[in-house]
Design a protein around this motif. Structure first.
Motif, short mmCIF file in Angstrom:
data_model
loop_
_atom_site.label_atom_id
_atom_site.label_comp_id
_atom_site.label_asym_id
_atom_site.label_seq_id
_atom_site.Cartn_x
_atom_site.Cartn_y
_atom_site.Cartn_z
N LEU A 243 12.00 11.88 -5.96
CA LEU A 243 12.30 13.25 -5.51
C LEU A 243 13.72 13.36 -4.96
CD1 LEU A 243 8.89 14.23 -3.92
CD2 LEU A 243 9.87 15.04 -6.08
N LEU A 244 14.17 12.33 -4.25
CA LEU A 244 15.55 12.33 -3.76
C LEU A 244 16.54 12.30 -4.93
CD1 LEU A 244 15.15 9.87 -0.76
CD2 LEU A 244 15.79 12.29 -0.61
N ALA A 245 16.23 11.50 -5.95
CA ALA A 245 17.08 11.43 -7.14
C ALA A 245 17.10 12.79 -7.86
CB ALA A 245 16.60 10.33 -8.07
N ALA B 186 0.82 -1.21 0.00
CA ALA B 186 0.00 0.00 0.00
C ALA B 186 0.86 1.27 0.00
CB ALA B 186 -0.93 0.01 1.21
N LYS B 187 2.15 1.13 0.32
CA LYS B 187 3.03 2.30 0.41
C LYS B 187 4.10 2.32 -0.67
CE LYS B 187 2.31 2.93 5.31
NZ LYS B 187 2.91 3.11 6.62
N ARG B 188 4.03 1.38 -1.62
CA ARG B 188 5.06 1.31 -2.67
C ARG B 188 5.08 2.54 -3.55
NH1 ARG B 188 4.64 -5.14 -4.05
NH2 ARG B 188 5.74 -5.77 -2.14
N GLU B 189 3.91 3.04 -3.90
CA GLU B 189 3.86 4.24 -4.74
C GLU B 189 4.51 5.42 -4.03
OE1 GLU B 189 0.36 6.98 -6.50
OE2 GLU B 189 0.23 4.86 -7.06
N LEU B 190 4.22 5.59 -2.76
CA LEU B 190 4.82 6.67 -1.97
C LEU B 190 6.33 6.50 -1.91
CD1 LEU B 190 4.62 9.14 -0.14
CD2 LEU B 190 4.17 7.59 1.77
N PHE B 191 6.80 5.27 -1.70
CA PHE B 191 8.23 4.99 -1.68
C PHE B 191 8.89 5.42 -2.98
CE2 PHE B 191 11.56 2.06 -3.11
CZ PHE B 191 12.55 2.33 -2.16
N LEU B 192 8.28 5.06 -4.11
CA LEU B 192 8.85 5.39 -5.41
C LEU B 192 8.85 6.90 -5.67
CD1 LEU B 192 7.43 2.45 -7.53
CD2 LEU B 192 9.81 2.82 -6.84
N VAL B 193 7.81 7.58 -5.21
CA VAL B 193 7.77 9.04 -5.35
C VAL B 193 8.88 9.68 -4.51
CG1 VAL B 193 6.43 11.12 -4.82
CG2 VAL B 193 5.35 9.18 -5.97
N LYS B 194 9.05 9.21 -3.28
CA LYS B 194 10.12 9.74 -2.43
C LYS B 194 11.49 9.49 -3.06
CE LYS B 194 7.96 9.40 2.13
NZ LYS B 194 8.07 8.76 3.46
N LEU B 195 11.68 8.29 -3.59
CA LEU B 195 12.94 7.96 -4.23
C LEU B 195 13.19 8.87 -5.44
CD1 LEU B 195 15.44 6.16 -4.48
CD2 LEU B 195 14.02 4.55 -5.79
N ILE C 190 20.34 15.06 -8.73
CA ILE C 190 20.64 15.48 -10.10
C ILE C 190 20.81 16.98 -10.19
CG2 ILE C 190 19.68 15.60 -12.45
CD1 ILE C 190 18.42 12.81 -11.86
N GLU C 191 20.05 17.71 -9.38
CA GLU C 191 20.11 19.18 -9.30
C GLU C 191 19.72 19.87 -10.60
OE1 GLU C 191 24.06 20.10 -7.86
OE2 GLU C 191 23.49 19.60 -5.81
N SER C 192 18.86 19.23 -11.38
CA SER C 192 18.41 19.85 -12.62
C SER C 192 16.99 19.38 -12.92
CB SER C 192 19.33 19.46 -13.78
OG SER C 192 18.76 19.85 -15.02
N ALA C 193 16.05 20.29 -12.81
CA ALA C 193 14.66 19.95 -13.12
C ALA C 193 14.52 19.55 -14.58
CB ALA C 193 13.74 21.12 -12.80
N ALA C 194 15.25 20.22 -15.47
CA ALA C 194 15.15 19.91 -16.90
C ALA C 194 15.63 18.48 -17.17
CB ALA C 194 15.98 20.90 -17.71
N THR C 195 16.74 18.10 -16.56
CA THR C 195 17.25 16.74 -16.74
C THR C 195 16.27 15.72 -16.18
OG1 THR C 195 19.54 17.48 -16.68
CG2 THR C 195 19.14 15.16 -16.19
N PHE C 196 15.73 16.01 -15.01
CA PHE C 196 14.79 15.07 -14.41
C PHE C 196 13.52 14.95 -15.25
CE2 PHE C 196 11.86 13.27 -11.31
CZ PHE C 196 12.63 12.22 -10.84
#
Length: 60
Positions: free
Chosen positions: A36-38, A25-34, A42-48
Protein backbone atom coordinates in the motif's frame (compact mmCIF):
# COMPACT_ATOMS: atom_id res chain seq x y z
CA UNK A 1 12.37 3.71 -15.95
CA UNK A 2 13.62 0.63 -14.14
CA UNK A 3 16.05 -0.12 -11.34
CA UNK A 4 19.50 -1.32 -12.39
CA UNK A 5 20.22 -4.97 -11.52
CA UNK A 6 22.76 -4.17 -8.74
CA UNK A 7 20.25 -1.82 -7.11
CA UNK A 8 17.47 -4.36 -7.53
CA UNK A 9 19.62 -6.94 -5.73
CA UNK A 10 20.10 -4.44 -2.89
CA UNK A 11 16.33 -3.93 -2.73
CA UNK A 12 15.80 -7.71 -2.71
CA UNK A 13 18.29 -8.14 0.14
CA UNK A 14 16.69 -5.33 2.18
CA UNK A 15 13.23 -6.79 1.63
CA UNK A 16 14.36 -10.30 2.59
CA UNK A 17 15.98 -8.98 5.78
CA UNK A 18 12.90 -6.93 6.66
CA UNK A 19 10.59 -9.93 6.14
CA UNK A 20 12.84 -12.14 8.25
CA UNK A 21 12.84 -9.54 11.05
CA UNK A 22 9.03 -9.49 11.27
CA UNK A 23 7.18 -11.95 13.50
CA UNK A 24 6.05 -14.78 11.17
CA UNK A 25 2.43 -14.21 12.21
CA UNK A 26 2.66 -10.58 11.04
CA UNK A 27 4.57 -11.04 7.76
CA UNK A 28 1.45 -10.93 5.61
CA UNK A 29 0.36 -7.67 7.27
CA UNK A 30 3.86 -6.24 6.75
CA UNK A 31 3.76 -7.08 3.04
CA UNK A 32 0.28 -5.58 2.64
CA UNK A 33 1.42 -2.36 4.34
CA UNK A 34 4.51 -2.25 2.14
CA UNK A 35 2.40 -2.78 -0.98
CA UNK A 36 0.00 0.00 0.00
CA UNK A 37 2.89 2.37 0.70
CA UNK A 38 4.38 1.51 -2.70
CA UNK A 39 1.01 2.08 -4.39
CA UNK A 40 0.81 5.48 -2.75
CA UNK A 41 4.30 6.37 -4.01
CA UNK A 42 3.45 5.19 -7.53
CA UNK A 43 0.33 7.41 -7.46
CA UNK A 44 -1.46 5.30 -10.06
CA UNK A 45 -3.98 2.60 -9.27
CA UNK A 46 -3.82 1.38 -12.87
CA UNK A 47 -0.05 0.95 -12.72
CA UNK A 48 -0.24 -0.80 -9.38
CA UNK A 49 -2.98 -3.13 -10.63
CA UNK A 50 -0.75 -3.97 -13.61
CA UNK A 51 2.06 -4.82 -11.20
CA UNK A 52 -0.29 -7.08 -9.24
CA UNK A 53 -1.18 -8.90 -12.46
CA UNK A 54 2.50 -9.27 -13.36
CA UNK A 55 3.32 -10.66 -9.92
CA UNK A 56 0.51 -13.20 -10.19
CA UNK A 57 2.14 -14.68 -13.31
CA UNK A 58 4.91 -16.03 -11.09
CA UNK A 59 2.38 -17.65 -8.75
CA UNK A 60 0.80 -19.84 -11.46
Amino acid sequence: MSIAIPELETVYDALAQAIDAVDPAKRELFLVKLALLAANEIESAATFNTLIAQAQVFED
